[in-house]
Design a protein around this motif. Structure first.
Motif, PDB file in Angstrom:
ATOM      1  N   LYS A  41       0.831  -1.216   0.000  1.00 41.04           N
ATOM      2  CA  LYS A  41       0.000   0.000   0.000  1.00 41.04           C
ATOM      3  C   LYS A  41       0.860   1.259   0.000  1.00 41.04           C
ATOM      4  CE  LYS A  41      -2.389  -0.734   3.829  1.00 41.04           C
ATOM      5  NZ  LYS A  41      -1.982  -1.993   4.470  1.00 41.04           N
ATOM      6  N   SER A  42       1.818   1.296   0.932  1.00 39.77           N
ATOM      7  CA  SER A  42       2.679   2.476   1.042  1.00 39.77           C
ATOM      8  C   SER A  42       3.514   2.654  -0.216  1.00 39.77           C
ATOM      9  CB  SER A  42       3.625   2.323   2.226  1.00 39.77           C
ATOM     10  OG  SER A  42       3.104   2.939   3.343  1.00 39.77           O
ATOM     11  N   THR A  43       4.026   1.551  -0.727  1.00 37.92           N
ATOM     12  CA  THR A  43       4.843   1.622  -1.942  1.00 37.92           C
ATOM     13  C   THR A  43       4.034   2.182  -3.098  1.00 37.92           C
ATOM     14  OG1 THR A  43       6.001  -0.319  -1.160  1.00 37.92           O
ATOM     15  CG2 THR A  43       6.329   0.277  -3.441  1.00 37.92           C
ATOM     16  N   LEU A  44       2.795   1.730  -3.211  1.00 38.51           N
ATOM     17  CA  LEU A  44       1.932   2.189  -4.306  1.00 38.51           C
ATOM     18  C   LEU A  44       1.766   3.707  -4.258  1.00 38.51           C
ATOM     19  CD1 LEU A  44      -0.053   1.922  -6.602  1.00 38.51           C
ATOM     20  CD2 LEU A  44      -1.799   1.180  -4.980  1.00 38.51           C
ATOM     21  N   ILE A  45       1.408   4.213  -3.070  1.00 40.44           N
ATOM     22  CA  ILE A  45       1.221   5.653  -2.916  1.00 40.44           C
ATOM     23  C   ILE A  45       2.500   6.406  -3.254  1.00 40.44           C
ATOM     24  CG2 ILE A  45       0.986   7.410  -1.135  1.00 40.44           C
ATOM     25  CD1 ILE A  45      -1.637   6.546  -1.329  1.00 40.44           C
ATOM     26  N   ARG A  46       3.619   5.880  -2.778  1.00 42.69           N
ATOM     27  CA  ARG A  46       4.886   6.591  -2.981  1.00 42.69           C
ATOM     28  C   ARG A  46       5.415   6.477  -4.399  1.00 42.69           C
ATOM     29  NH1 ARG A  46       4.454   6.071   2.229  1.00 42.69           N
ATOM     30  NH2 ARG A  46       5.594   7.423   3.653  1.00 42.69           N
ATOM     31  N   CYS A  47       4.953   5.472  -5.112  1.00 39.67           N
ATOM     32  CA  CYS A  47       5.363   5.360  -6.508  1.00 39.67           C
ATOM     33  C   CYS A  47       4.669   6.421  -7.354  1.00 39.67           C
ATOM     34  CB  CYS A  47       5.026   3.977  -7.066  1.00 39.67           C
ATOM     35  SG  CYS A  47       6.248   2.730  -6.625  1.00 39.67           S
ATOM     36  N   ILE A  48       3.547   6.907  -6.884  1.00 43.49           N
ATOM     37  CA  ILE A  48       2.813   7.877  -7.685  1.00 43.49           C
ATOM     38  C   ILE A  48       3.528   9.218  -7.709  1.00 43.49           C
ATOM     39  CG2 ILE A  48       0.626   9.139  -7.868  1.00 43.49           C
ATOM     40  CD1 ILE A  48      -0.712   6.580  -6.775  1.00 43.49           C
ATOM     41  N   ASN A  49       4.094   9.666  -6.564  1.00 48.41           N
ATOM     42  CA  ASN A  49       4.883  10.904  -6.631  1.00 48.41           C
ATOM     43  C   ASN A  49       6.385  10.618  -6.603  1.00 48.41           C
ATOM     44  OD1 ASN A  49       5.262  10.243  -3.975  1.00 48.41           O
ATOM     45  ND2 ASN A  49       4.473  12.152  -3.134  1.00 48.41           N
ATOM     46  N   ARG A  50       6.720   9.366  -6.835  1.00 45.94           N
ATOM     47  CA  ARG A  50       8.112   8.944  -6.985  1.00 45.94           C
ATOM     48  C   ARG A  50       8.988   9.243  -5.784  1.00 45.94           C
ATOM     49  NH1 ARG A  50       9.962  10.762 -12.865  1.00 45.94           N
ATOM     50  NH2 ARG A  50      12.033  10.260 -12.052  1.00 45.94           N
ATOM     51  N   LEU A  51       8.398   9.219  -4.587  1.00 45.98           N
ATOM     52  CA  LEU A  51       9.265   9.169  -3.407  1.00 45.98           C
ATOM     53  C   LEU A  51       9.943   7.814  -3.402  1.00 45.98           C
ATOM     54  CD1 LEU A  51       7.142  10.853  -0.594  1.00 45.98           C
ATOM     55  CD2 LEU A  51       9.204  11.718  -1.663  1.00 45.98           C
ATOM     56  N   VAL A  52       9.253   6.845  -4.018  1.00 49.09           N
ATOM     57  CA  VAL A  52       9.858   5.546  -4.316  1.00 49.09           C
ATOM     58  C   VAL A  52       9.841   5.425  -5.833  1.00 49.09           C
ATOM     59  CG1 VAL A  52       9.503   3.065  -4.200  1.00 49.09           C
ATOM     60  CG2 VAL A  52       9.160   4.449  -2.165  1.00 49.09           C
ATOM     61  N   GLU A  53      10.989   5.083  -6.423  1.00 52.32           N
ATOM     62  CA  GLU A  53      11.037   4.968  -7.885  1.00 52.32           C
ATOM     63  C   GLU A  53      10.477   3.617  -8.321  1.00 52.32           C
ATOM     64  OE1 GLU A  53      11.794   6.937 -10.334  1.00 52.32           O
ATOM     65  OE2 GLU A  53      12.526   8.648  -9.181  1.00 52.32           O
ATOM     66  N   PRO A  54       9.406   3.615  -9.107  1.00 52.67           N
ATOM     67  CA  PRO A  54       8.879   2.332  -9.579  1.00 52.67           C
ATOM     68  C   PRO A  54       9.862   1.674 -10.551  1.00 52.67           C
ATOM     69  CG  PRO A  54       7.393   4.161 -10.096  1.00 52.67           C
ATOM     70  CD  PRO A  54       8.670   4.753  -9.622  1.00 52.67           C
ATOM     71  N   THR A  55       9.815   0.365 -10.625  1.00 55.27           N
ATOM     72  CA  THR A  55      10.708  -0.346 -11.529  1.00 55.27           C
ATOM     73  C   THR A  55      10.231  -0.207 -12.972  1.00 55.27           C
ATOM     74  OG1 THR A  55      11.008  -1.908  -9.743  1.00 55.27           O
ATOM     75  CG2 THR A  55      11.913  -2.529 -11.860  1.00 55.27           C
ATOM     76  N   ARG A  56       8.946  -0.405 -13.182  1.00 60.49           N
ATOM     77  CA  ARG A  56       8.379  -0.124 -14.512  1.00 60.49           C
ATOM     78  C   ARG A  56       6.894   0.105 -14.395  1.00 60.49           C
ATOM     79  NH1 ARG A  56       9.615  -5.515 -14.514  1.00 60.49           N
ATOM     80  NH2 ARG A  56      11.685  -5.029 -15.309  1.00 60.49           N
ATOM     81  N   GLY A  57       6.308   0.560 -15.504  1.00 58.83           N
ATOM     82  CA  GLY A  57       4.866   0.802 -15.502  1.00 58.83           C
ATOM     83  C   GLY A  57       4.554   2.207 -15.957  1.00 58.83           C
ATOM     84  N   LEU A  58       3.308   2.622 -15.760  1.00 66.16           N
ATOM     85  CA  LEU A  58       2.877   3.931 -16.229  1.00 66.16           C
ATOM     86  C   LEU A  58       2.075   4.608 -15.128  1.00 66.16           C
ATOM     87  CD1 LEU A  58       2.400   5.829 -18.855  1.00 66.16           C
ATOM     88  CD2 LEU A  58       0.144   4.772 -18.828  1.00 66.16           C
ATOM     89  N   VAL A  59       2.419   5.862 -14.833  1.00 67.85           N
ATOM     90  CA  VAL A  59       1.606   6.677 -13.932  1.00 67.85           C
ATOM     91  C   VAL A  59       1.326   7.967 -14.665  1.00 67.85           C
ATOM     92  CG1 VAL A  59       1.506   7.914 -11.758  1.00 67.85           C
ATOM     93  CG2 VAL A  59       2.644   5.705 -11.843  1.00 67.85           C
TER      94      VAL A  59
END
Lengths: 280, 270, 270
Positions: A41-59
């Protein structure tokens, strides 16, 4: 408004936090994300504003592809996404007003921020916001002197000062007592609806999620296993998300059990929804 | 009840708990320590004859020290003033230089390579005693206060930046995350999140360092780097012990005043 | 609500600091800068030295490379002596500082006068730098490691005594009262009531001070008090820079290892 598809995050340790996550938020609604600890859950939220860099995908927020932005573009994009945290994350030694105004940091110059000379309209907006969250008169109190509920109100005010297009809310009530938790959720939902701002809310309290959210997304081990309106959450759904347990007391019943039948909902219907969400 | 008490095994031996419970290890360590002392005292090149003469020499020295000679107060005052000025100047530059170095030494703010370079610099300058550094500056810049100031600048920078880096690393990560999430860049992050949280400690550490610099400024002079230490070393080589004592008394009171001032200021920092 | 009322209710102006606060702050800044400017201007710093400082430094680095490895044999003994001086000095410190700490702790000092004497000894010991103590003991015992050991010990007494005295003042009074109530003598109270409580502090500060003393004893030779400093000083004065660089590497290694050992031991005790 917000489109996420095929989002994947693998941490350097090899842990796969998210895989193939996708959904769309196209109306100003409050979306609760539920799931067990470690579901991502936390990772998902943070991937949206890239506080966590997603590995791949589209936002995609409106027409901005968040994941391809460079650093300065990302900063600009972050201004449009207000974030609220479980531990409030106020700058403890600054006053309430400074914390609220920090929501405008992206818009003012370094020198102005240094002298704490924010534009008059920002200051006025901050005072209005403080009154709205119920903290009128607290502007010169230091953040470390506030109670948990008050801190979260400041956190909400700070996020809304950004005039965001999207609110990212990470466990806003997990550190609060049940009454304060309900007050904070009510405030959050009211503000989101008033301003027509969609909100993504991580929350582990299922009853709270059902009471306040328009839509619920269930995460399990980094994958979406449920995505529907709040009243569609049944015992079977919760078992699917969290595992076997007696869920009868957790679920909020409006019509005293008349319209929520775990048996009546065919499982493939749900899967269809997920596929739809992932594709859209 | 009594029967029960009888049947219960009664501990007949009691031992206090030792820090090293294993007796072999305990006595072994003790034996090793004793052997070391015997060996090291034997290995040291000590002229026992000369040492034996030390007691009467010390007595002689003490009598020559009293009364302390404050007659050459202008020389004394000039030396002390120079020491204090060296301490002020060095603390100021140390404070300034420590900010970038401290930030670069905080692993939660900067990329890994920058962090490693900064930490290496800090460790390197902390390992060498001030006087070794002073000797190098004396070689490069010649005798005088400049070498002393530079020495103290190096020492202050490494000390303050180490403390600063640790304070920044101890910040709750959430606050940094929250300010980053508002779209603030690195400079504003420092300004609005890092600086309010670490500023009081930074000032406290700097004031402490000023106090430490006053103490150290009295010794860098011994290798020719200016200040009262240079005067003190000269009095010893001239057997001018009554003036030495006057200088020592002055140094002790100066250090005392410095400590008092530093405690007072730090007490007032919120 | 009229516009005026509205404006009053939600002001557009907000100040973080009152004008008085701001003024005070700038006065502090100004004062600090004035002190620094005054200090620097009084020191008569020859600024033109900085023009070729980088060339000098480069030249020095060039001459230092590569370290003269053949010098390693000459180096080994003084290096060992440095470690001995630090260790024996620390051992002497423990013996001397221990009774003084009891004098200087309010709750164990027999009366106000002995307390004052204890404090006075500790303050004097701490205010005089190890190297200055070195000057003094070289004058008494003549050059050599004996002077170094006592210099180390006399500086460390204040450090250890202060920390141990503070630990004694913070002990659990209940334990002491309990032992007193058994009718124990003063010495027994000390042995069974107080000592076990402060023992970890004594071990910890001893190891900590030992590691500081290693660093200090590397420079004692500059005033003739034994150790590697003597060799370092003479090599520098003879411009044997390749020997100097080898010694710096050696000192760096020893200090780093001692710091590591001390940290590891302290982690185990506490």
């Amino acid at each position: 408004m917000l489109t996420i598809s095929n989002l994947e995050k693998v941490y350097p340790t090899g842990t796969k936090a998210l895989s193939g996550v996708g959904f769309t938020v196209d109306t100003p609604q409050v979306v609760a994300i539920i799931g067990p600890s470690g579901a991502g859950k936390s990772t998902l939220i943070r991937c949206i504003n890239r506080l966590v860099e997603p590995t791949r995908g589209l936002v995609k927020l409106h027409d901005t592809d968040i994941l391809t932005l460079n650093r300065s573009e990302l900063r600009r994009a972050r201004r449009r996404m207000g974030m609220i945290f479980q531990e409030y994350n106020l700058v403890e030694r600054l006053t309430v007003m400074e914390n609220v105004l920090s929501g405008r940091l992206g818009y003012v110059s370094f020198w102005r921020a240094y002298r704490r000379k924010f534009p008059p309209e920002d200051v006025r907006a901050a005072f209005v916001m403080l009154e709205r969250v119920g903290l009128a008169g607290y502007q010169d109190t230091r953040a470390d002197a506030l109670s948990g509920g008050q801190r979260q109100r400041v956190g909400i005010a700070r996020a809304l000062m950004q005039k965001p297009d999207l609110l990212l809310v990470d466990e806003p009530t997990a550190s609060l007592d049940p009454k304060t938790a309900r007050e904070i959720m009510r405030l959050l939902v009211e503000l989101a609806h008033d301003r027509g701002t969609p909100a993504l809310v991580n929350i582990h309290d299922v009853a709270l999620a059902q009471t306040f959210a328009d839509r619920i997304i269930g995460l399990r081990q980094g994958e979406i296993v449920f995505d529907d309106t709040a009243d569609q959450v049944t015992e079977a759904v919760l078992t699917d998300i969290y595992g076997e347990e007696d869920w009868s007391t957790t679920i909020r019943r409006e019509g005293n059990g008349a319209d929520n039948g775990p048996e009546t909902k065919p499982p493939d219907d749900k899967n269809g929804l997920i596929r739809e969400a992932a594709a859209g | 009840m009594s029967a029960k008490a009888d049947s219960a095994p009664v501990a007949l031996r009691w031992q206090r708990i030792r820090m090293i419970p294993n007796p072999w290890l305990r006595f072994g360590l003790l034996a090793v320590a004793l052997a070391y002392f015997a060996w090291s005292v034997g290995a040291l090149d000590i002229n026992w004859h000369r040492v034996a003469n030390g007691i009467p020499r010390a007595a002689n020295m003490l009598t020559r020290m009293f009364p302390p000679d404050f007659g050459r107060w202008s020389l004394l005052f000039k030396g002390v003033l120079e020491s204090v000025q060296m301490a002020f100047a060095a603390s100021f530059f140390g404070m300034l230089l420590a900010i970038p170095l401290g930030i670069c030494g905080a692993v939660n703010l900067v990329p890994r390579p920058v962090y490693l370079v900064a930490r290496t610099l800090i460790i390197l300058s902390r390992t060498f005693h001030e006087i070794i550094i002073a000797i190098f500056f004396v070689k490069i810049f010649g005798f005088g206060p400049l070498a002393g100031v530079l020495t103290l600048v190096v020492a202050s920078t490494s000390f303050i930046s180490k403390m600063l880096a640790e304070d920044i690393e101890n910040m709750p990560p959430g606050q940094l995350e929250a300010i980053r999430a508002t779209g603030a860049g690195f400079p504003k992050l420092l300004l609005y999140c890092v600086s309010p949280q670490v500023l009081p400690r930074y000032l406290g550490v700097s004031i402490y360092r000023l106090d430490a610099n006053i103490r150290h400024s009295t010794v860098v002079g011994i290798v020719g780097a200016g200040g009262i230490g240079q005067v003190l070393a000269a009095t010893f080589s001239r057997y001018d012990y009554d003036f030495s004592l006057a200088i020592l008394i002055t140094i002790v009171s100066l250090v005392f005043a410095g400590e008092f001032f530093s405690n007072w200021v730090r007490g007032h920092l919120r | 609500m009229t516009a005026e009322q509205h404006a009053q209710k939600h002001p557009q102006v907000w100040r973080r600091f009152s004008p008085r606060d701001t003024l005070l702050r700038y006065i502090w800044y100004l004062g600090a800068v004035a002190v620094v400017v005054w200090s620097i201007s009084m020191l008569d710093i020859p600024w033109f030295y900085f023009l070729d400082a980088h060339l000098q430094a480069y030249d020095l680095a060039y001459r230092m490379w590569p370290p003269d490895l053949e010098f390693l044999e000459t180096l080994a003994n003084p290096l060992l002596e440095t470690i001995h001086i630090a260790t024996l000095g620390t051992a002497a410190t423990v013996v001397i500082a221990f009774p003084i700490a009891f004098l200087a702790a309010r709750n164990t000092s027999p009366n106000a006068f002995t307390w004052f004497v204890g404090r006075f000894i500790l303050v004097t010991s701490r205010s005089v730098n190890t190297v200055v103590w070195g000057l003094l003991f070289v004058a008494i015992f003549g050059p050599g490691p004996m002077a170094g050991i006592w210099a180390i010990a006399f500086r460390s007494i204040g450090f250890m005594g202060k920390l141990v005295a503070e630990a004694i003042e913070e002990i659990d009074v209940g334990v002491v009262e309990a032992i007193e109530s058994t009718g124990a003598s003063r010495l027994q109270v000390l042995w069974y009531g107080i000592l076990p409580q402060v023992l970890p502090v004594i071990y910890g500060t001893t190891v900590y001070r030992w590691d500081i003393n290693i660093r200090e004893s590397t420079v004692l030779g500059f005033v003739g008090a034994g150790g590697i400093g003597i060799l370092l000083y003479s090599s520098i004065n003879q411009f044997q820079w390749q020997e100097v660089s080898l010694m710096l590497v050696a000192v760096f290694g020893v200090v780093l290892i001692s710091e590591f050992v001390s940290a590891a031991v302290r982690q185990r005790i506490t």
